[in-house]
Motif scaffolding. Structure first.
Motif, mmCIF file in Angstrom:
data_model
loop_
_atom_site.group_PDB
_atom_site.id
_atom_site.type_symbol
_atom_site.label_atom_id
_atom_site.label_comp_id
_atom_site.label_asym_id
_atom_site.label_seq_id
_atom_site.Cartn_x
_atom_site.Cartn_y
_atom_site.Cartn_z
ATOM 1 N N VAL A 36 -8.488 4.177 4.536
ATOM 2 C CA VAL A 36 -7.751 4.841 3.446
ATOM 3 C C VAL A 36 -8.679 5.927 2.881
ATOM 4 N N ILE B 297 -0.554 4.894 -1.202
ATOM 5 C CA ILE B 297 -1.868 4.981 -0.571
ATOM 6 C C ILE B 297 -1.667 5.377 0.892
ATOM 7 N N LEU C 229 0.841 -1.202 0.000
ATOM 8 C CA LEU C 229 0.000 0.000 0.000
ATOM 9 C C LEU C 229 0.874 1.249 0.000
ATOM 10 N N SER D 133 -9.029 5.917 -2.784
ATOM 11 C CA SER D 133 -8.013 4.856 -2.873
ATOM 12 C C SER D 133 -8.596 3.486 -2.560
ATOM 13 N N THR E 246 -6.850 -0.157 -3.232
ATOM 14 C CA THR E 246 -6.465 -0.906 -2.036
ATOM 15 C C THR E 246 -7.029 -2.329 -2.103
#
Ligand code: ASP
Ligand code: MG
Length: 405
Positions: A309, A288, A283, A313, A317
């Motif tokens: 998040v 992210i 990530l 995103s 993700t």
């Protein structure tokens, strides 16, 4: 030499009428005996106009040329404003980033300031009473123009104030300060007279509309007092300064919220070394930004892991998680984009107990369920259903006695 930095944002230099108001502020500072460094943004809407134009010209505008283009917005402002000052007989001149110079790294579009030639500026201030500097821009070691990221004029101003050891950095804008919470959702929000750098950083979700976050980090690092206030009134605004006893006396300074959150739960992953790294490394590699993270206590070698998040995103993700799902033993992946984070903020929390209990019982009274709790020394954040954001903010604002009388 008493130096004052005065920064004026886009709405303050939007047209001649506004610029005349700005001139009054600068003349008033001169009357008080200051040498003034004025930092200007582009006229409101101009930076967006230039960006749109570049996008029409090129499907992928060259980042270096983009900065040359965007820097013209501030160039226009400083030229026009210097003319206005000269009409009043003020000894002044305009300065572009590379003329100062404000030396930056080579990250076009999001450059970081490395150095400012303060001696040269101080020398200039012996010949001029006002220097009108273009905000948002600098130059790299090859004299290529760079820009500091959206809202970057705030950072230019604070950096100049730090370099010149100015008494104060005034940030003039179209709001009259920083509020205890977003006045648009809580009519009882009050203007904060004095706020600590760290609180201001935590208030990001609302504060960011007022000050570029990076400028606050800069102000904290160099201990520059910042006064956020309105161009269109004489009322004092909000002082952003180092923490002091009066701030510690208050339990809580403000309530912030962030609707740009999405929640992901990895169900029943192996509870063994390396699992968290396996999840969060890819990530991070994908840039992210993970915000809240909780891991439950383990049952029979398995645990649930939940994190948030930005909403935008979430899909990416989930794609990444899909690839590592088997490796971490996840028996399921749950996600929810309809969540929001509300935060109670205050340096006074360090010396008061029971702050969390007050927050939780206030939410309970409104029947708002808390999905995740995370805390720092000066902040308690709760993840809740997004549709309750406004209610939660108002409830917490009242519970901590922040409501306007
Ligand atoms: N003109 C730039 C922007 O719109 C920089 C600034 O206003 O601070 O982002
Ligand atoms: Mg701004």
């Amino acid at each position: 030499m008493r130096i004052l930095v005065q920064k004026f944002g886009g709405t303050s230099v939007a047209n001649l009428e506004c610029m005349l108001k700005v001139r009054e502020k600068v003349l008033a500072a001169l009357d008080k005996g200051y040498k003034v460094v004025v930092v200007l943004s582009a006229m409101s809407g101009e930076t967006n106009r230039l960006i749109d134009m570049a996008k029409k010209w090129s499907s992928k505008p060259d980042p270096a040329e983009m900065d040359v283009l965007l820097a013209t917005g501030e160039q226009t402002s400083v030229a026009l404003f210097s003319m206005l000052l000269k009409d009043k007989g003020v000894k002044t001149r305009s300065l572009l980033g590379y003329q100062i110079p404000i030396q930056t790294d080579k990250s076009f579009g999001k450059a970081r300031i490395l150095d400012i030639d303060a001696e040269k500026l101080k020398h200039m201030l012996t010949r001029f009473d006002v220097l009108v500097a273009a905000g948002f821009q600098g130059c790299d070691c090859e004299q290529r123009i760079t820009t500091l990221g959206r809202g970057g004029s705030d950072t230019s101003a604070v950096a100049l104030a730090a370099a010149l050891n100015a008494e104060l950095c005034e940030i003039y804008t179209d709001v009259d300060g920083v509020y205890t919470t977003d006045p648009n959702i809580c009519s009882k929000a009050r203007k904060i007279h004095k706020i600590a750098y760290d609180e201001m950083l935590e208030m990001a979700s609302m504060g960011a509309k007022v000050l570029q976050i990076r400028s606050v980090e800069f102000a904290k690092k160099y201990n520059v007092p910042v006064h956020v206030r309105s161009t269109f009134s004489d009322e004092p605004g909000t002082l952003v300064v180092q923490e002091d006893e009066t701030m510690e006396a208050a339990m809580v300074s403000g309530i912030a919220y962030d609707k740009d959150q999405a929640r992901i739960t990895l169900v029943d992953v192996y509870d063994e070394p390396g699992i968290a790294a396996t999840v969060f490394e890819p990530l991070a590699a994908a840039n992210i930004v993970v915000d809240m993270i909780v891991q439950n206590p383990s049952r029979e070698g398995r645990t649930d892991m939940t994190f948030t998040v930005p909403k935008g995103s979430l899909e990416e993700t989930l794609d990444i998680i899909e690839k590592i799902k088997d490796q971490i033993g996840a028996r399921g992946v749950l996600s929810d984009p309809n969540v929001a984070k509300v935060s109670v903020i205050g340096v006074g929390m360090r010396n008061h107990s029971g702050v969390a209990a007050i927050a939780f019982s206030a939410l309970k009274n409104e029947n708002i369920n808390i999905m995740i709790i995370s805390t720092s020394e000066i902040k308690i954040s709760c993840l809740i259903e997004e549709k309750y954001t406004e209610l939660a903010v108002r409830t917490l604002h009242e519970a901590f006695g922040l409501d306007q009388a």
